[in-house]
Design a protein around this motif. Structure first.
Motif, mmCIF file in Angstrom:
data_model
loop_
_atom_site.group_PDB
_atom_site.id
_atom_site.type_symbol
_atom_site.label_atom_id
_atom_site.label_comp_id
_atom_site.label_asym_id
_atom_site.label_seq_id
_atom_site.Cartn_x
_atom_site.Cartn_y
_atom_site.Cartn_z
ATOM 1 N N THR A 231 -20.922 -5.437 55.329
ATOM 2 C CA THR A 231 -22.065 -4.621 54.939
ATOM 3 C C THR A 231 -21.886 -4.085 53.527
ATOM 4 N N ARG A 232 -22.968 -4.095 52.781
ATOM 5 C CA ARG A 232 -23.002 -3.411 51.488
ATOM 6 C C ARG A 232 -23.352 -1.936 51.695
ATOM 7 N N ALA A 233 -24.107 -1.671 52.756
ATOM 8 C CA ALA A 233 -24.486 -0.307 53.116
ATOM 9 C C ALA A 233 -24.605 -0.241 54.627
ATOM 10 N N GLY A 234 -24.128 0.860 55.208
ATOM 11 C CA GLY A 234 -24.276 1.072 56.634
ATOM 12 C C GLY A 234 -23.166 0.450 57.466
ATOM 13 N N ARG A 235 -23.267 0.645 58.766
ATOM 14 C CA ARG A 235 -22.337 0.090 59.745
ATOM 15 C C ARG A 235 -23.127 -0.618 60.837
ATOM 16 N N ILE A 236 -22.528 -1.666 61.399
ATOM 17 C CA ILE A 236 -23.198 -2.432 62.437
ATOM 18 C C ILE A 236 -22.174 -2.860 63.487
ATOM 19 N N VAL A 237 -22.666 -3.511 64.539
ATOM 20 C CA VAL A 237 -21.830 -4.218 65.509
ATOM 21 C C VAL A 237 -22.303 -5.663 65.524
ATOM 22 N N ALA A 238 -21.369 -6.617 65.479
ATOM 23 C CA ALA A 238 -21.729 -8.030 65.384
ATOM 24 C C ALA A 238 -21.072 -8.829 66.503
ATOM 25 N N GLU A 239 -21.864 -9.685 67.141
ATOM 26 C CA GLU A 239 -21.362 -10.603 68.156
ATOM 27 C C GLU A 239 -21.843 -12.015 67.851
ATOM 28 N N ARG A 240 -21.034 -12.981 68.272
ATOM 29 C CA ARG A 240 -21.367 -14.392 68.091
ATOM 30 C C ARG A 240 -21.898 -14.972 69.397
ATOM 31 N N ILE A 241 -22.960 -15.786 69.276
ATOM 32 C CA ILE A 241 -23.459 -16.571 70.400
ATOM 33 C C ILE A 241 -23.282 -18.037 70.019
ATOM 34 N N GLN A 242 -22.364 -18.711 70.679
ATOM 35 C CA GLN A 242 -22.067 -20.113 70.384
ATOM 36 C C GLN A 242 -22.422 -20.965 71.596
ATOM 37 N N THR A 243 -23.244 -21.991 71.390
ATOM 38 C CA THR A 243 -23.550 -22.919 72.460
ATOM 39 C C THR A 243 -23.067 -24.309 72.078
ATOM 40 N N VAL A 244 -22.624 -25.060 73.080
ATOM 41 C CA VAL A 244 -22.156 -26.431 72.899
ATOM 42 C C VAL A 244 -22.695 -27.254 74.059
ATOM 43 N N VAL A 245 -23.133 -28.474 73.770
ATOM 44 C CA VAL A 245 -23.611 -29.390 74.803
ATOM 45 C C VAL A 245 -22.670 -30.580 74.862
ATOM 46 N N GLY A 246 -22.174 -30.890 76.059
ATOM 47 C CA GLY A 246 -21.293 -32.028 76.229
ATOM 48 C C GLY A 246 -22.054 -33.334 76.183
ATOM 49 N N ALA A 247 -21.312 -34.441 76.084
ATOM 50 C CA ALA A 247 -21.938 -35.761 76.028
ATOM 51 C C ALA A 247 -22.725 -36.063 77.296
ATOM 52 N N ASP A 248 -22.369 -35.404 78.401
ATOM 53 C CA ASP A 248 -23.077 -35.610 79.664
ATOM 54 C C ASP A 248 -24.260 -34.670 79.835
ATOM 55 N N GLY A 249 -24.595 -33.905 78.780
ATOM 56 C CA GLY A 249 -25.745 -33.006 78.832
ATOM 57 C C GLY A 249 -25.448 -31.629 79.386
ATOM 58 N N VAL A 250 -24.215 -31.373 79.806
ATOM 59 C CA VAL A 250 -23.845 -30.049 80.312
ATOM 60 C C VAL A 250 -23.825 -29.048 79.157
ATOM 61 N N SER A 251 -24.501 -27.928 79.332
ATOM 62 C CA SER A 251 -24.564 -26.897 78.296
ATOM 63 C C SER A 251 -23.628 -25.751 78.645
ATOM 64 N N ALA A 252 -22.937 -25.224 77.646
ATOM 65 C CA ALA A 252 -22.049 -24.081 77.836
ATOM 66 C C ALA A 252 -22.280 -23.091 76.706
ATOM 67 N N VAL A 253 -22.093 -21.806 77.013
ATOM 68 C CA VAL A 253 -22.323 -20.748 76.036
ATOM 69 C C VAL A 253 -21.099 -19.854 75.980
ATOM 70 N N ASP A 254 -20.828 -19.318 74.790
ATOM 71 C CA ASP A 254 -19.741 -18.363 74.612
ATOM 72 C C ASP A 254 -20.274 -17.130 73.907
ATOM 73 N N LEU A 255 -19.885 -15.979 74.427
ATOM 74 C CA LEU A 255 -20.280 -14.680 73.896
ATOM 75 C C LEU A 255 -19.026 -14.002 73.378
ATOM 76 N N SER A 256 -18.942 -13.706 72.073
ATOM 77 C CA SER A 256 -17.701 -13.170 71.507
ATOM 78 C C SER A 256 -17.972 -12.059 70.519
ATOM 79 N N LEU A 257 -17.288 -10.940 70.730
ATOM 80 C CA LEU A 257 -17.287 -9.844 69.777
ATOM 81 C C LEU A 257 -16.369 -10.204 68.613
ATOM 82 N N GLY A 258 -16.755 -9.830 67.408
ATOM 83 C CA GLY A 258 -15.913 -10.081 66.254
ATOM 84 C C GLY A 258 -14.758 -9.106 66.172
#
Length: 557
Positions: A231-258
């Motif tokens: 941040t240039r100004a202020g404070r925040i909370v940041a999380e990542r949302i990462q999704t990946v799809v396998g070759a078989d079409g299975v979808s997976a998601v990951d939720l991660s705090l920085g």
């Protein structure tokens, strides 16, 4: 529908299409690496007798049939009731306040989408009692995952891993719960150099708003993305949302705090690599000095052989490095283990582990001989691997249509040739469901740890991993709390110096879930492996350090 399609469709911030700025001459802002309290490194609970608890649970959808519907779990392991409120920040509309009460020795689970309807929604928990912890989970068309909430905002957040290559989507949820606007920059270190998209510089996160940014098109087709949110100004909370799809079409998601700050030591109590499970460690150095880092693997079961020699890597200033254990000759598969990532020259870094199985592992790590399913589990020989270590000097690529002269960066890399191991190198380990989980290590050690989502009736083969980081034998107790009733879990009464214990999380008859408190007479680290049956997915994450036990939360050393 792939994760990319629905996340792009729901992104709150409309980003103007711009060319990537891959400019090694762009100045990076220096990182403040002064010594800070333990709570500034990781989520930490307040003391049981404190006057308040505050938690920030940022990422998740809140629409019917959403990609990653948001649920918050608030756990009270103390002997007094906690009262207060949950304030929900939707991406569309005004914040909504929901009264909240959590009885002593109990937990409350709140589906955010039942309180508001929005593309995404964050929650801030404020209670007039100490000792309460909060975690959250997401479940939807993208898959399932759970993660820790944050106990404090920060002016910077660091993510050592991410991916935009293939059928993957990378987004960040940024919450500003304060009455002043925040101004934010997102920059990235990738396998092709430093990336600073102009659309993500000086970005406004308005007061008391949640902003979700899809960076997939801005940092496209990258297999390794380390991210700095500052941040240039202020404070925040940041999380990542990462999704990946396998070759078989299975979808997976990951939720991660920085990580709100880099640290000198990161401990991982949980760890496994076998023919069904790939494991990668990513190390990010956001400072302006090179870091000399060692990754120490301590074998604790399965397979054969003693502890392998530490991996020694040099991470340049502003750079990142990674290793995949399945590719390394010194690792005899299968292996259950603990890991310590330590800066040996005192330059702090950020360390993250990625655990992946089945078709998701093949997408993330390539063809490592990983099998997607097994009828039986047997032990066979480890892969035959040849490895050579060399030092190379390369200059980062210049921005398009420019001529740039820069200093070269020297890194140590490992060239590995692997002959895949025979199938079913699992050594009797339970085969995990297809999925992946990315999590930071623990830069904090403590004598007491709390897991809000310690047990649940749709988790299968869930377990705690407890690591004694001291040189002394410690007393140990593990207690499950359900509706105000404490039940000791089956666990050894002692844990030896440097020892790792694996403790099954078995629900009592008739219970639907519980919170868990792990307490020792000295410093320990606690992780959880939590496979889900509905849907089939995995989550690997630390518990939350809390005051109590033999050692208050302190920075690891």
């Amino acid at each position: 529908m792939t994760p990319r399609r629905f996340l792009v469709g729901f992104v709150v911030v409309a980003l103007v299409a711009v060319a990537l700025v891959i400019d090694p001459s762009s100045p990076r802002r220096p990182v403040d690496v002064d010594v800070v309290p333990a709570a500034a490194f990781a989520p930490v609970a307040t003391a049981d007798d404190a006057s308040s608890s505050t938690w920030y649970c940022v990422a998740g959808t809140a629409a019917k049939g959403g990609a990653a519907d948001h649920r918050v779990v608030v756990a009270n392991p103390t002997d007094r009731a906690a009262e207060g409120r949950m304030e929900i920040f939707p991406t569309e509309g005004d914040p909504v306040i929901v009264p909240l009460q959590v009885a002593a020795g109990s937990r409350e689970s709140i589906a955010v989408g039942t309180k508001v309807e929005a593309t995404f929604a964050a929650a801030v928990i404020e209670l007039t009692a100490g000792g309460v912890v909060a975690e959250h989970e997401v479940l939807g068309t993208a898959g399932w995952d759970m993660g820790r909430c944050a106990s404090a905002p920060s002016t910077a957040w660091y993510f050592a891993w991410g991916r935009t290559a293939g059928a993957a989507n990378l987004s960040f949820a940024l919450l500003n719960p304060f009455p002043e606007d925040a101004v934010v920059d997102l920059t990235f270190e990738t396998e092709e150099g430093f990336v600073a998209p102009t659309a993500l510089e000086g970005m406004l996160v308005p007061a008391r708003r949640l902003v979700v940014v899809d960076v997939t098109e801005q940092v496209s087709v990258r297999a390794r993305v380390a991210t700095t949110v500052s941040t240039r100004a202020g404070r925040i909370v940041a999380e990542r949302i990462q999704t990946v799809v396998g070759a078989d079409g299975v979808s997976a998601v990951d939720l991660s705090l920085g990580a709100p700050a880099p640290a000198k030591v990161w401990n991982f109590a949980e760890g496994r690599a076998d023919a069904a499970t790939g494991e990668q460690f990513s190390v990010f150095n956001p400072t302006d000095e090179p870091a000399e880092v060692e990754i120490v693997i301590e074998r604790s079961g399965a397979g054969t052989g003693g502890a392998p020699a530490p991996f020694e890597i040099r991470v340049p200033a502003g750079g990142a490095a990674q290793i995949v254990l399945n590719q390394e000759t010194r690792i005899a598969l299968p292996v259950r283990h603990t890991t310590t990532v330590r800066s040996v020259n005192g330059v702090p870094v950020v360390a993250e582990r990625v655990t992946a199985t089945g078709s998701i592992a093949k997408v993330l790590f390539g063809d490592l001989g990983i099998e997607t399913s097994f009828a039986t589990t047997t032990t066979t020989a480890a892969p035959t691997t040849t490895s050579t270590t060399s030092t190379t000097t390369t200059a980062p690529p210049a921005a398009p249509s420019t001529t740039t002269t820069t200093a070269t960066a020297t890194t140590t890399t490992t060239t590995t040739t692997t002959t895949p191991a025979p199938a079913a190198v699992t050594g009797g380990l339970v085969v995990l469901p297809t999925g992946f989980s990315a999590t930071l290590g623990s830069p904090v050690v403590a004598g007491r740890w709390v897991a809000a989502t310690g047990g649940r009736d749709d988790l299968v083969d869930a377990s705690l991993s407890v690591l004694n980081v001291t040189t002394a034998e410690l007393g140990l107790t593990v207690t499950a709390w359900d509706k105000g009733r404490a039940t000791p879990l089956s666990a050894p009464a002692k844990i030896g110096p440097g020892q790792r214990l694996e403790i099954p999380l078995v629900l009592a008859k008739g219970a639907t879930g519980y919170l868990v408190v792990v307490e020792a007479t000295g410093a320990i680290v606690v992780d959880r492996l939590q496979p889900s049956a509905r849907p089939a997915e995995i989550a690997v994450l630390p518990a939350i350090p809390a005051p109590g036990g033999g050692t208050p939360p302190v920075a690891a050393s």
